[in-house]
Scaffold this motif. Sequence first.
Motif, mmCIF file in Angstrom:
data_model
loop_
_atom_site.group_PDB
_atom_site.id
_atom_site.type_symbol
_atom_site.label_atom_id
_atom_site.label_comp_id
_atom_site.label_asym_id
_atom_site.label_seq_id
_atom_site.Cartn_x
_atom_site.Cartn_y
_atom_site.Cartn_z
ATOM 1 N N GLU A 77 45.312 5.796 -19.660
ATOM 2 C CA GLU A 77 46.632 6.361 -19.922
ATOM 3 C C GLU A 77 47.544 5.370 -20.641
ATOM 4 O O GLU A 77 48.437 5.771 -21.400
ATOM 5 C CB GLU A 77 47.278 6.790 -18.598
ATOM 6 N N ASP A 112 32.414 10.585 -29.754
ATOM 7 C CA ASP A 112 33.575 10.346 -28.889
ATOM 8 C C ASP A 112 33.351 9.193 -27.911
ATOM 9 O O ASP A 112 34.315 8.627 -27.409
ATOM 10 C CB ASP A 112 33.893 11.624 -28.098
ATOM 11 N N LYS A 156 41.486 8.379 -28.276
ATOM 12 C CA LYS A 156 42.130 9.619 -28.711
ATOM 13 C C LYS A 156 41.401 10.848 -28.191
ATOM 14 O O LYS A 156 42.025 11.804 -27.705
ATOM 15 C CB LYS A 156 42.199 9.655 -30.240
ATOM 16 N N SER A 157 40.083 10.847 -28.239
ATOM 17 C CA SER A 157 39.290 11.997 -27.798
ATOM 18 C C SER A 157 39.468 12.259 -26.311
ATOM 19 O O SER A 157 39.616 13.410 -25.881
ATOM 20 C CB SER A 157 37.805 11.761 -28.096
ATOM 21 N N LYS A 159 41.970 11.282 -24.357
ATOM 22 C CA LYS A 159 43.341 11.689 -24.048
ATOM 23 C C LYS A 159 43.592 13.138 -24.446
ATOM 24 O O LYS A 159 44.216 13.904 -23.703
ATOM 25 C CB LYS A 159 44.336 10.756 -24.749
ATOM 26 N N GLU A 160 43.118 13.516 -25.615
ATOM 27 C CA GLU A 160 43.365 14.880 -26.099
ATOM 28 C C GLU A 160 42.692 15.936 -25.238
ATOM 29 O O GLU A 160 43.215 17.039 -25.073
ATOM 30 C CB GLU A 160 42.893 15.015 -27.550
ATOM 31 N N THR A 161 41.536 15.620 -24.670
ATOM 32 C CA THR A 161 40.812 16.577 -23.830
ATOM 33 C C THR A 161 41.116 16.386 -22.340
ATOM 34 O O THR A 161 40.543 17.091 -21.501
ATOM 35 C CB THR A 161 39.290 16.450 -24.042
ATOM 36 N N LYS A 162 42.008 15.428 -22.043
ATOM 37 C CA LYS A 162 42.374 15.137 -20.650
ATOM 38 C C LYS A 162 41.134 14.844 -19.786
ATOM 39 O O LYS A 162 41.004 15.316 -18.655
ATOM 40 C CB LYS A 162 43.191 16.289 -20.050
ATOM 41 N N THR A 163 40.225 14.073 -20.367
ATOM 42 C CA THR A 163 39.028 13.653 -19.638
ATOM 43 C C THR A 163 39.334 12.369 -18.882
ATOM 44 O O THR A 163 39.639 11.345 -19.492
ATOM 45 C CB THR A 163 37.855 13.427 -20.613
ATOM 46 N N ASN A 190 33.666 18.908 -21.510
ATOM 47 C CA ASN A 190 34.798 19.033 -22.436
ATOM 48 C C ASN A 190 34.359 18.945 -23.899
ATOM 49 O O ASN A 190 35.188 18.781 -24.792
ATOM 50 C CB ASN A 190 35.843 17.951 -22.140
#
Length: 267
Positions: A77, A112, A156-157, A159-163, A190
């Motif tokens: 985060e 990713d 970025k990947s 964070k964008e997919t909230k993994t 995801n």
Amino acid sequence: MLRFEVAISCLNEDIFKIQNNFKNIFNMLNIFIHVIHQVNDNCDYNDVINLLSANSNLRYSRLDRLGLPLSRNFALENCSADLLIPTDSDVVLFYEEFEKISSIFENNSEIDYVTLESFYDPEKLQPRRSFKDTDFTHTKRSLLSVSSIEIVIKVKSFKETKTHWDLDFGLGAKFSGGLETVMLQNAYSNNLQGKFFPIPLSYHRELSTGTEINLRRVFIRSAVFEKIFGKNKGKFLSLLFHVKNFNKFKSLGAMNLIKTIMSNKHI
């Protein structure tokens, strides 16, 4: 080269290991270090914190809540680099491979995350497990064997997919194992693409806790199977795994194995 962040999780006095184990990447361009120090004792760590913080590419964060998944999620985060390497204070990284790792992401925009090789020794003569000689795209099954010190993720990947890392798995959590296994299965669900490459990333002299032979490890492994595959299928696959490897677990007793696997206390 893409920007790397090495997120080092440590608990209490484990912070003292960082000065020696990560000195090869202190003050380096494009490599940032984030020390995430979880503390639950009354010791004074100011001297070592000041020593580490003198490095131009290092920042320190203290967490008073415990649990390795909390530390990993905090690292993700708060990461502003391109690539994140989550690791621990007793691990040593082969930083000379970072250029090669960066090139993989630069030349393969669809990737990713990657998983790489880990060793017991700095000479790279003793791999921590059997690795393939060629790269391959990960499947749900292949991700089951990945270790926590073999991963590089595209920030970025994720964070964008909230993994994120599941808060129930990992040291200090409800189940003290399965940290990276469950997280990577979340990444797979995801639709994040991962590949293995036969490139050394790290070495760690100690045996993994996942190699221990006891009913507690059987219980945790079964919980991981249930989390990934669902309750009934998870129990079946856990039972199948332990039957196929029964010679390894027979000292625990067949009935004890079955009772542990079929327990309703996993998830």
